[in-house]
Scaffold this motif. Sequence first.
Motif, PDB file in Angstrom:
ATOM      1  N   THR A 140       0.813  -1.215   0.000  1.00 47.37           N
ATOM      2  CA  THR A 140       0.000   0.000   0.000  1.00 47.37           C
ATOM      3  C   THR A 140       0.849   1.270   0.000  1.00 47.37           C
ATOM      4  OG1 THR A 140      -0.151  -0.024   2.416  1.00 47.37           O
ATOM      5  CG2 THR A 140      -1.902  -1.130   1.193  1.00 47.37           C
ATOM      6  N   GLY A 141       2.105   1.174   0.402  1.00 45.35           N
ATOM      7  CA  GLY A 141       2.959   2.352   0.462  1.00 45.35           C
ATOM      8  C   GLY A 141       3.835   2.551  -0.759  1.00 45.35           C
ATOM      9  N   LEU A 142       3.699   1.670  -1.760  1.00 39.90           N
ATOM     10  CA  LEU A 142       4.537   1.765  -2.956  1.00 39.90           C
ATOM     11  C   LEU A 142       3.965   2.775  -3.955  1.00 39.90           C
ATOM     12  CD1 LEU A 142       5.485  -1.938  -3.829  1.00 39.90           C
ATOM     13  CD2 LEU A 142       6.871  -0.233  -2.654  1.00 39.90           C
ATOM     14  N   CYS A 143       4.795   3.712  -4.369  1.00 34.08           N
ATOM     15  CA  CYS A 143       4.388   4.595  -5.458  1.00 34.08           C
ATOM     16  C   CYS A 143       4.739   3.926  -6.788  1.00 34.08           C
ATOM     17  CB  CYS A 143       5.093   5.952  -5.341  1.00 34.08           C
ATOM     18  SG  CYS A 143       6.882   5.881  -5.557  1.00 34.08           S
ATOM     19  N   GLU A 144       4.256   4.477  -7.889  1.00 34.76           N
ATOM     20  CA  GLU A 144       4.495   3.883  -9.199  1.00 34.76           C
ATOM     21  C   GLU A 144       5.983   3.781  -9.506  1.00 34.76           C
ATOM     22  OE1 GLU A 144       4.370   2.149 -12.836  1.00 34.76           O
ATOM     23  OE2 GLU A 144       2.800   2.229 -11.284  1.00 34.76           O
ATOM     24  N   ARG A 145       6.754   4.786  -9.111  1.00 34.90           N
ATOM     25  CA  ARG A 145       8.195   4.746  -9.376  1.00 34.90           C
ATOM     26  C   ARG A 145       8.839   3.549  -8.686  1.00 34.90           C
ATOM     27  NH1 ARG A 145      12.834   5.735  -6.969  1.00 34.90           N
ATOM     28  NH2 ARG A 145      11.805   6.339  -5.032  1.00 34.90           N
ATOM     29  N   GLU A 146       8.415   3.267  -7.446  1.00 37.53           N
ATOM     30  CA  GLU A 146       9.007   2.164  -6.697  1.00 37.53           C
ATOM     31  C   GLU A 146       8.586   0.809  -7.270  1.00 37.53           C
ATOM     32  OE1 GLU A 146       9.481   3.956  -2.228  1.00 37.53           O
ATOM     33  OE2 GLU A 146       7.439   3.634  -2.975  1.00 37.53           O
ATOM     34  N   VAL A 147       7.322   0.709  -7.696  1.00 36.69           N
ATOM     35  CA  VAL A 147       6.866  -0.535  -8.325  1.00 36.69           C
ATOM     36  C   VAL A 147       7.666  -0.807  -9.591  1.00 36.69           C
ATOM     37  CG1 VAL A 147       4.929  -1.685  -9.472  1.00 36.69           C
ATOM     38  CG2 VAL A 147       4.537  -0.371  -7.376  1.00 36.69           C
ATOM     39  N   GLN A 148       7.809   0.208 -10.427  1.00 37.37           N
ATOM     40  CA  GLN A 148       8.525   0.032 -11.681  1.00 37.37           C
ATOM     41  C   GLN A 148      10.007  -0.230 -11.430  1.00 37.37           C
ATOM     42  OE1 GLN A 148       6.826  -0.150 -14.647  1.00 37.37           O
ATOM     43  NE2 GLN A 148       8.798  -0.980 -15.327  1.00 37.37           N
ATOM     44  N   ARG A 149      10.568   0.372 -10.402  1.00 36.36           N
ATOM     45  CA  ARG A 149      11.970   0.129 -10.083  1.00 36.36           C
ATOM     46  C   ARG A 149      12.203  -1.331  -9.700  1.00 36.36           C
ATOM     47  NH1 ARG A 149      15.256   3.167  -5.286  1.00 36.36           N
ATOM     48  NH2 ARG A 149      13.656   2.167  -3.996  1.00 36.36           N
ATOM     49  N   ILE A 150      11.311  -1.892  -8.894  1.00 35.43           N
ATOM     50  CA  ILE A 150      11.429  -3.302  -8.526  1.00 35.43           C
ATOM     51  C   ILE A 150      11.422  -4.177  -9.769  1.00 35.43           C
ATOM     52  CG2 ILE A 150      10.206  -5.221  -7.413  1.00 35.43           C
ATOM     53  CD1 ILE A 150       9.332  -3.182  -5.255  1.00 35.43           C
ATOM     54  N   ILE A 151      10.563  -3.825 -10.713  1.00 34.83           N
ATOM     55  CA  ILE A 151      10.477  -4.594 -11.968  1.00 34.83           C
ATOM     56  C   ILE A 151      11.719  -4.383 -12.819  1.00 34.83           C
ATOM     57  CG2 ILE A 151       9.215  -4.793 -14.148  1.00 34.83           C
ATOM     58  CD1 ILE A 151       6.656  -4.081 -12.530  1.00 34.83           C
ATOM     59  N   ASP A 152      12.129  -3.124 -12.993  1.00 34.64           N
ATOM     60  CA  ASP A 152      13.275  -2.817 -13.852  1.00 34.64           C
ATOM     61  C   ASP A 152      14.578  -3.414 -13.308  1.00 34.64           C
ATOM     62  OD1 ASP A 152      11.598  -1.401 -15.509  1.00 34.64           O
ATOM     63  OD2 ASP A 152      12.132   0.568 -14.703  1.00 34.64           O
ATOM     64  N   MET A 153      14.757  -3.321 -12.000  1.00 36.74           N
ATOM     65  CA  MET A 153      15.977  -3.843 -11.390  1.00 36.74           C
ATOM     66  C   MET A 153      15.873  -5.329 -11.080  1.00 36.74           C
ATOM     67  SD  MET A 153      17.069  -0.898  -8.680  1.00 36.74           S
ATOM     68  CE  MET A 153      17.410   0.800  -9.167  1.00 36.74           C
ATOM     69  N   HIS A 154      14.699  -5.855 -11.269  1.00 36.85           N
ATOM     70  CA  HIS A 154      14.395  -7.257 -10.946  1.00 36.85           C
ATOM     71  C   HIS A 154      14.801  -7.558  -9.503  1.00 36.85           C
ATOM     72  CE1 HIS A 154      12.872 -11.029 -12.560  1.00 36.85           C
ATOM     73  NE2 HIS A 154      13.709 -11.621 -11.736  1.00 36.85           N
TER      74      HIS A 154
END
Length: 438
Positions: A127-141
């Motif tokens: 619930t505390g993840l912003c879009e940038r953080e979600v995408q970062r997790i995906i991009d950095m795997h």
Amino acid sequence: MSVIVENVCPASYGEKAGALAGDELVKINGHEIFDVLDYRFYIQSRKLKLEILRNGERVVTNIRKSDEYADIGLEFKTYLMDKQHSCKNKCVFCFVDQMPKGMRDTLYFKDDDSRMSFLFGNYITLTGLCEREVQRIIDMHISPINISVHTMNPKLRVEMMKNRFAGESLKILDRFSENGIDMNTQLVLCPGINDGDELRFSLEELSKLSPSVKSIAAVPVGLTKYRDGLYPLRTYTKEEAGNVIDIIDEFNAHYSFYNGGRTLAYASDEFYLIAERELPDAEYYGEFSQLDNGVGMCALLKEEFLDALENTERKAVDRSITIATGYAAYKLIFNLCKKAEEKFQGLKINVIKIKNDFFGDTVTVAGLITGADFKAQLKDFDLGDELLIPRVSLRNEGDKFLDDVTIEELSKELKVKVTPVENDGAVFLDILLNGGAK
């Protein structure tokens, strides 16, 4: 966004490139640096272009490394480089809300930081993840991520977590799964709320995200005596705990049939203890991916201890020891110690179960026993040559209990050497026979 460099290690790549304490690190190879994950990820290259702010002026410096994985020697004020992200939920079962007043400030901090999940295995709610953080997790795997799900019913999740975004954030699970991010998930179960048919639904929905969802742990809600004014909850009965285990077994039987015999969901050890059922053998738990949730800890300790016992030569041991532990682990520890006494003549072990007067007797795990309870309940015993306590009871680098009592204070009060023991069966047996560190 930028982070301030507090120190530059002598003879490091950073020093040779001219970086200085007080510099503000803005970008690495064109990527903005927000925190430790950005920094660690983007320095993994042989050629680095650092953009720095120094006294308000932009400075560009280049680094060429012989090893792409080498550090560059920049140090920051905190490990995360900025403040730890706190939880914005108001979960009806939150343990922090059940803490008494007057304890250390750090004990009241509600963590919900994705970086802590990756770095230290903490669980996050999404619930505390912003879009940038979600995408970062995906991009950095960044993987695996440990996620507190609690229920896959969006409406019920909102009700349980008192956050209007709690249901919507479940969609992040789908995005992680689509991008190959491994996830370990947990369900904190509350009687009559998210168990029963709701548990069946959550298990089925999470299984659809397999193999990205690597494991599901079901743990019973932990309740202290400090619940005045909080949501009305109660502990599990023997029958209810058994029903949870049965639902998980039923689910696993179906899931494993179609997935090569793999087990996906696990009930925590505490459910088996409440239900008064035999704990599964160590083989059941596979890679023990949910140990921090109390899943398989007893089975692993038992296997390690019995293996070590079998491979240790019989000998006479002139030692008298006391072991103090929580109600949950008492029976297992008692039985293991009896086997050790049978093999080693002269070894005398007294196992004492400690009632949790501080948090209330509904709390039975060893990790929440305070120094005050150890003191009060052991003071009238002859503790022998050494007192062994579970290391999980300690905080603050392993020298203090939750109530700030230190090992030294406990030892002085009880007039006995106090040795914390980690959850490792071989280490446990060695300390029984030879004592802790001098």
